[in-house]
Write a protein that holds these residues in place. Sequence first.
Motif, PDB file in Angstrom:
ATOM      1  N   LYS A  34       0.742  -1.301  -0.025  1.00 59.91           N
ATOM      2  CA  LYS A  34       0.104   0.087   0.139  1.00 59.91           C
ATOM      3  C   LYS A  34       1.049   1.200   0.042  1.00 59.91           C
ATOM      4  O   LYS A  34       0.330   2.281  -0.279  1.00 59.91           O
ATOM      5  CB  LYS A  34      -1.151  -0.199   1.065  1.00 59.91           C
ATOM      6  CG  LYS A  34      -1.961  -0.891   1.145  1.00 59.91           C
ATOM      7  CD  LYS A  34      -2.995  -0.620   2.155  1.00 59.91           C
ATOM      8  CE  LYS A  34      -4.287  -1.606   1.856  1.00 59.91           C
ATOM      9  NZ  LYS A  34      -5.520  -0.984   2.490  1.00 59.91           N
ATOM     10  N   LEU A  35       2.028   1.211   0.331  1.00 62.61           N
ATOM     11  CA  LEU A  35       2.830   2.258   0.442  1.00 62.61           C
ATOM     12  C   LEU A  35       4.437   2.302   0.240  1.00 62.61           C
ATOM     13  O   LEU A  35       5.023   1.199   0.743  1.00 62.61           O
ATOM     14  CB  LEU A  35       2.828   2.827   1.995  1.00 62.61           C
ATOM     15  CG  LEU A  35       3.441   4.239   2.426  1.00 62.61           C
ATOM     16  CD1 LEU A  35       3.126   5.381   1.854  1.00 62.61           C
ATOM     17  CD2 LEU A  35       3.387   4.556   3.780  1.00 62.61           C
ATOM     18  N   TRP A  37       7.879   4.534   0.438  1.00 59.74           N
ATOM     19  CA  TRP A  37       8.332   6.127   0.991  1.00 59.74           C
ATOM     20  C   TRP A  37       9.870   5.938   1.327  1.00 59.74           C
ATOM     21  O   TRP A  37      10.184   4.815   1.815  1.00 59.74           O
ATOM     22  CB  TRP A  37       7.587   6.839   1.807  1.00 59.74           C
ATOM     23  CG  TRP A  37       7.520   6.152   3.432  1.00 59.74           C
ATOM     24  CD1 TRP A  37       6.485   4.929   3.654  1.00 59.74           C
ATOM     25  CD2 TRP A  37       8.269   6.367   4.479  1.00 59.74           C
ATOM     26  NE1 TRP A  37       6.750   4.734   4.887  1.00 59.74           N
ATOM     27  CE2 TRP A  37       7.803   5.371   5.442  1.00 59.74           C
ATOM     28  CE3 TRP A  37       9.278   7.171   4.785  1.00 59.74           C
ATOM     29  CZ2 TRP A  37       8.400   5.413   6.799  1.00 59.74           C
ATOM     30  CZ3 TRP A  37       9.735   7.294   6.105  1.00 59.74           C
ATOM     31  CH2 TRP A  37       9.432   6.456   7.067  1.00 59.74           C
ATOM     32  N   ILE A  49       7.041  10.201  -0.373  1.00 64.11           N
ATOM     33  CA  ILE A  49       6.007   9.102  -0.675  1.00 64.11           C
ATOM     34  C   ILE A  49       6.224   9.074  -2.338  1.00 64.11           C
ATOM     35  O   ILE A  49       5.834   9.856  -2.839  1.00 64.11           O
ATOM     36  CB  ILE A  49       4.718   9.412  -0.108  1.00 64.11           C
ATOM     37  CG1 ILE A  49       4.681   9.505   1.329  1.00 64.11           C
ATOM     38  CG2 ILE A  49       3.744   8.099  -0.552  1.00 64.11           C
ATOM     39  CD1 ILE A  49       3.312   9.980   2.008  1.00 64.11           C
ATOM     40  N   TYR A  51       4.494   5.843  -3.764  1.00 61.33           N
ATOM     41  CA  TYR A  51       3.463   5.650  -4.409  1.00 61.33           C
ATOM     42  C   TYR A  51       2.516   5.278  -3.039  1.00 61.33           C
ATOM     43  O   TYR A  51       2.963   5.169  -1.738  1.00 61.33           O
ATOM     44  CB  TYR A  51       3.582   4.159  -4.959  1.00 61.33           C
ATOM     45  CG  TYR A  51       4.059   2.992  -4.221  1.00 61.33           C
ATOM     46  CD1 TYR A  51       3.165   2.098  -3.644  1.00 61.33           C
ATOM     47  CD2 TYR A  51       5.266   2.575  -4.270  1.00 61.33           C
ATOM     48  CE1 TYR A  51       3.788   1.067  -2.850  1.00 61.33           C
ATOM     49  CE2 TYR A  51       5.809   1.361  -3.607  1.00 61.33           C
ATOM     50  CZ  TYR A  51       4.938   0.761  -2.802  1.00 61.33           C
ATOM     51  OH  TYR A  51       5.617  -0.478  -2.374  1.00 61.33           O
ATOM     52  N   ALA A  52       1.193   5.320  -3.098  1.00 61.83           N
ATOM     53  CA  ALA A  52       0.239   5.151  -2.093  1.00 61.83           C
ATOM     54  C   ALA A  52      -0.992   4.638  -2.647  1.00 61.83           C
ATOM     55  O   ALA A  52      -1.693   5.247  -3.570  1.00 61.83           O
ATOM     56  CB  ALA A  52      -0.016   6.514  -1.250  1.00 61.83           C
ATOM     57  N   TYR A  54      -4.053   3.795  -0.922  1.00 58.67           N
ATOM     58  CA  TYR A  54      -5.385   3.780  -0.107  1.00 58.67           C
ATOM     59  C   TYR A  54      -6.293   4.068  -0.499  1.00 58.67           C
ATOM     60  O   TYR A  54      -6.464   4.858  -1.495  1.00 58.67           O
ATOM     61  CB  TYR A  54      -4.509   4.529   1.075  1.00 58.67           C
ATOM     62  CG  TYR A  54      -3.499   4.055   1.678  1.00 58.67           C
ATOM     63  CD1 TYR A  54      -3.598   3.174   2.815  1.00 58.67           C
ATOM     64  CD2 TYR A  54      -2.241   4.797   1.407  1.00 58.67           C
ATOM     65  CE1 TYR A  54      -2.446   2.571   3.423  1.00 58.67           C
ATOM     66  CE2 TYR A  54      -1.083   4.255   2.298  1.00 58.67           C
ATOM     67  CZ  TYR A  54      -1.217   3.216   3.072  1.00 58.67           C
ATOM     68  OH  TYR A  54       0.087   2.726   3.859  1.00 58.67           O
ATOM     69  N   VAL A  59      -6.367   7.359   3.778  1.00 56.95           N
ATOM     70  CA  VAL A  59      -4.972   8.383   3.224  1.00 56.95           C
ATOM     71  C   VAL A  59      -4.693   9.240   4.500  1.00 56.95           C
ATOM     72  O   VAL A  59      -3.351   9.503   4.840  1.00 56.95           O
ATOM     73  CB  VAL A  59      -5.590   9.316   1.992  1.00 56.95           C
ATOM     74  CG1 VAL A  59      -4.347  10.329   1.857  1.00 56.95           C
ATOM     75  CG2 VAL A  59      -5.817   8.119   0.922  1.00 56.95           C
ATOM     76  N   GLN A  62      -2.871   7.262   7.245  1.00 55.08           N
ATOM     77  CA  GLN A  62      -1.613   6.726   6.860  1.00 55.08           C
ATOM     78  C   GLN A  62      -0.420   7.672   6.568  1.00 55.08           C
ATOM     79  O   GLN A  62       0.465   7.517   7.095  1.00 55.08           O
ATOM     80  CB  GLN A  62      -1.862   5.826   5.589  1.00 55.08           C
ATOM     81  CG  GLN A  62      -2.631   4.591   5.776  1.00 55.08           C
ATOM     82  CD  GLN A  62      -1.975   3.661   6.867  1.00 55.08           C
ATOM     83  OE1 GLN A  62      -0.840   3.423   6.813  1.00 55.08           O
ATOM     84  NE2 GLN A  62      -2.842   3.238   7.528  1.00 55.08           N
ATOM     85  N   ILE A  63      -0.874   8.988   6.071  1.00 60.61           N
ATOM     86  CA  ILE A  63       0.122  10.038   5.703  1.00 60.61           C
ATOM     87  C   ILE A  63       0.643  10.324   7.228  1.00 60.61           C
ATOM     88  O   ILE A  63       1.814  10.591   7.300  1.00 60.61           O
ATOM     89  CB  ILE A  63      -0.348  11.012   4.754  1.00 60.61           C
ATOM     90  CG1 ILE A  63      -0.549  10.386   3.598  1.00 60.61           C
ATOM     91  CG2 ILE A  63       0.766  12.292   4.985  1.00 60.61           C
ATOM     92  CD1 ILE A  63      -1.098  11.377   2.420  1.00 60.61           C
TER      93      ILE A  63
END
Length: 69
Positions: A34-35, A37, A49, A51-52, A54, A59, A62-63
């Motif tokens: 999912k992420l 970074w 980051i 790619y994300a 979510y 969002v 997670q950020i």
Amino acid sequence: MGKKNTEIIHAIEVGFVDYLRAISVDRELVLTKKLGWVKTFPTIWSNFIFYANYDSDEVVTQISEVCKK
């Protein structure tokens, strides 16, 4: 989008992740489904980051988690 375009996009993304792995020696690099970074501090490179994947309701949470690290 055609199959060939999809394959090219995938190859570019994989190449970019491989590049980040190579330059992030001794730096924090997170790769999950999912992420993705990288934390490059204290260099002049930006932390980012890259790619994300979510759902919209995930969002902000997670950020926030990434920013705490």
